[in-house]
Scaffold this active site. Structure first.
Site, PDB file in Angstrom:
ATOM      1  N   CYS A 120      91.471 -44.662  18.359  1.00 16.21           N
ATOM      2  CA  CYS A 120      91.148 -45.581  19.302  1.00 16.21           C
ATOM      3  C   CYS A 120      90.349 -45.189  20.315  1.00 16.21           C
ATOM      4  O   CYS A 120      90.478 -44.930  21.397  1.00 16.21           O
ATOM      5  CB  CYS A 120      92.727 -45.686  20.254  1.00 16.21           C
ATOM      6  SG  CYS A 120      93.953 -46.148  18.860  1.00 16.21           S
ATOM      7  N   GLU A 121      89.203 -45.379  19.714  1.00 15.38           N
ATOM      8  CA  GLU A 121      87.773 -45.159  20.746  1.00 15.38           C
ATOM      9  C   GLU A 121      86.834 -46.152  19.805  1.00 15.38           C
ATOM     10  O   GLU A 121      86.627 -46.005  18.708  1.00 15.38           O
ATOM     11  CB  GLU A 121      87.308 -43.577  20.603  1.00 15.38           C
ATOM     12  CG  GLU A 121      88.175 -42.588  20.919  1.00 15.38           C
ATOM     13  CD  GLU A 121      88.067 -42.360  22.604  1.00 15.38           C
ATOM     14  OE1 GLU A 121      87.101 -43.202  23.136  1.00 15.38           O
ATOM     15  OE2 GLU A 121      88.784 -41.823  23.261  1.00 15.38           O
TER      16      GLU A 121
END
Ligand SMILES: *Cc1c(COP(=O)(O)O)cnc(C)c1O
Length: 429
Positions: A353-354
């Protein structure tokens, strides 16, 4: 790069539409061990080492593999058996090299921030050389050596300040860098070291950067080092070895770094011409020994075509392959089984989640979910920088030799990840 011009050839190549590492079809390894999976070719590692060995043949020379590039015990073992010594930058790396069965007299210790505990342990086991990076470190090393009744073999890491304008890829050998002792201060540092009773000055070292693709910075650094050797020896301290560090680049995307043997024949010619041909040579290659020898197999999880970008979501991520997120680095990405249909342009991204979790931008590939891809040139600074971000276990590693494949590291489990943690409950001590 084309499909028949892969970085890492000839150890990674297609046969009958299937990608192989040496004699092993990579799909078989993925089936057996799962993905993401790092695969290293022994022949490629030994071939890279052989180029240095050819270049240094007939000399008193030590090739000290820089363990941080890839610290797997299986890789250390392989290189030790082939004649390598080792350059470490931490106490953890020291224990790894010892655990691989290597004699401690084959270890040199670099690093700007060695702790007292790390220095004591290295003194206790008796390493070949401390590459000291500051004057305060000289003081600490001297005091600890005296306290333990030992004499510490010392080389000072000098910062040769190779001109960045002519060589833009150099980054650790500049005056502004945190590494080493400035060229102008080196003579004074040697004078102090020579006066300390716990130290035995034996060498000089530098390490000017990484992924260097030209020979000129090395030639300049050698000249700067020899200038210093001359002034140091004029003060009566003999410099037995000259360590030029590592840094030689590899082919990620058509890069053409100098070949190790050719580079070293030129550097040795310079050494001879300047009258220092009798000195022992040391080098600290990392990436150039293992980088092109490794790849990472990853499975395509989902395809998400869009108006602006098409995303190809794979099961490897920035925690496995941190170089793109860290330095916008390029890794070639190829299918294990190329499809015949026309390619689409994809953003190859991981599940983390980046937005920085990408593996490759704008790659033209024909893929379906469930396909397997190989991220190439992943033998250096990938697993060694891998993390558990998003509580992802680190990948497994396999060493291939001919038609033989051996697991050298199991996939990390959630039990491994939770081992050091404590669940603290309210109301309990
Ligand atoms: C990292 C490092 C190396 C190896 O660098 P490569 O670019 O991987 O060859 C060598 N010496 C020192 C002191 C290092 O920190």
């Amino acid at each position: 790069m084309t499909l028949d011009n892969l970085p890492g050839r000839p150890h990674v190549a297609y046969k009958d539409g299937e990608l192989f590492a040496e004699q092993i079809p990579l799909r078989e390894l993925a089936r057996q061990y799962g993905t993401p999976l790092f695969v290293y070719s022994e022949a490629a590692v030994l071939g890279a080492l052989a180029a240095y060995q050819r270049g240094l043949a007939g000399r008193s020379a030590k090739i000290c593999y820089s363990v941080k590039a890839n610290p797997a015990l299986g890789v250390i073992r392989l290189l030790a058996a082939a004649g390598c010594d080792f350059d470490i930058v931490s106490g953890g790396e020291l224990e790894r090299v010892i655990a691989a069965g290597v004699e401690t007299a084959r270890i040199i210790f670099s690093g700007v921030g060695k702790t007292r505990a790390e220095i004591c342990r290295a003194l206790e086991v008796g390493i070949a050389c401390f590459n000291v990076e500051s004057e305060s470190e000289l003081d600490v090393l001297n005091a600890l050596a005296i306290a333990s009744g030992k004499s510490a073999p010392v080389s000072i890491r000098v910062n040769p300040n190779v001109d960045p304008k002519t060589h833009p890829y150099i980054s650790t050998g500049l005056k502004s860098s945190k590494f080493g002792i400035a060229h102008e201060r080196a003579l004074e540092a040697y004078r102090r070291a020579a006066s300390m009773s716990g130290l035995r000055v034996i060498g000089i070292d530098c390490h000017i950067g990484s992924q260097i693709t030209q020979e000129a910075p090395y030639m300049d650094a050698m000249d700067r080092m020899l200038d210093l050797v001359e002034s140091i020896e004029a003060t009566g301290t003999k410099i037995e070895h000259i360590d030029l560090g590592g840094g030689l680049g590899i082919d990620y995307n058509g890069d053409q770094p100098p070949q190790a043997d050719i580079l070293w024949s030129k550097l040795l010619a310079k050494l001879d011409a300047r009258g220092y041909g009798d000195r022992k040579i040391m080098i600290e290659p990392g990436r150039s020994l293992v980088g092109n020898a490794g790849l990472c197999i990853t499975e395509v999880l989902y395809l998400k075509p869009g108006d602006q970008k098409n995303f190809c979501i794979v099961d490897a991520a920035m925690n496995d392959l941190p170089r793109p997120a860290l330095y916008q680095a390029y890794h070639a990405i190829v299918p294990l089984r190329p499809r015949a249909d026309a390619p689409t342009r994809w953003e190859i991204v991981g599940p983390v989640c980046e937005s920085g979790d990408w593996i490759g931008h704008d790659r033209d590939l024909s893929v379906q979910s469930g396909d397997l891809l190989a991220v190439l040139s992943a033998g250096a600074y990938c697993m060694s920088m891998a993390s558990n971000y998003n509580s992802r276990g680190r990948a497994a590693e396999v060493l291939v030799s001919g038609s033989n494949a051996r697991l050298i590291r199991e996939r990390e489990t959630i039990t491994d990840q939770l081992r050091a943690e404590r669940l603290v409950l309210d109301g309990h001590p």
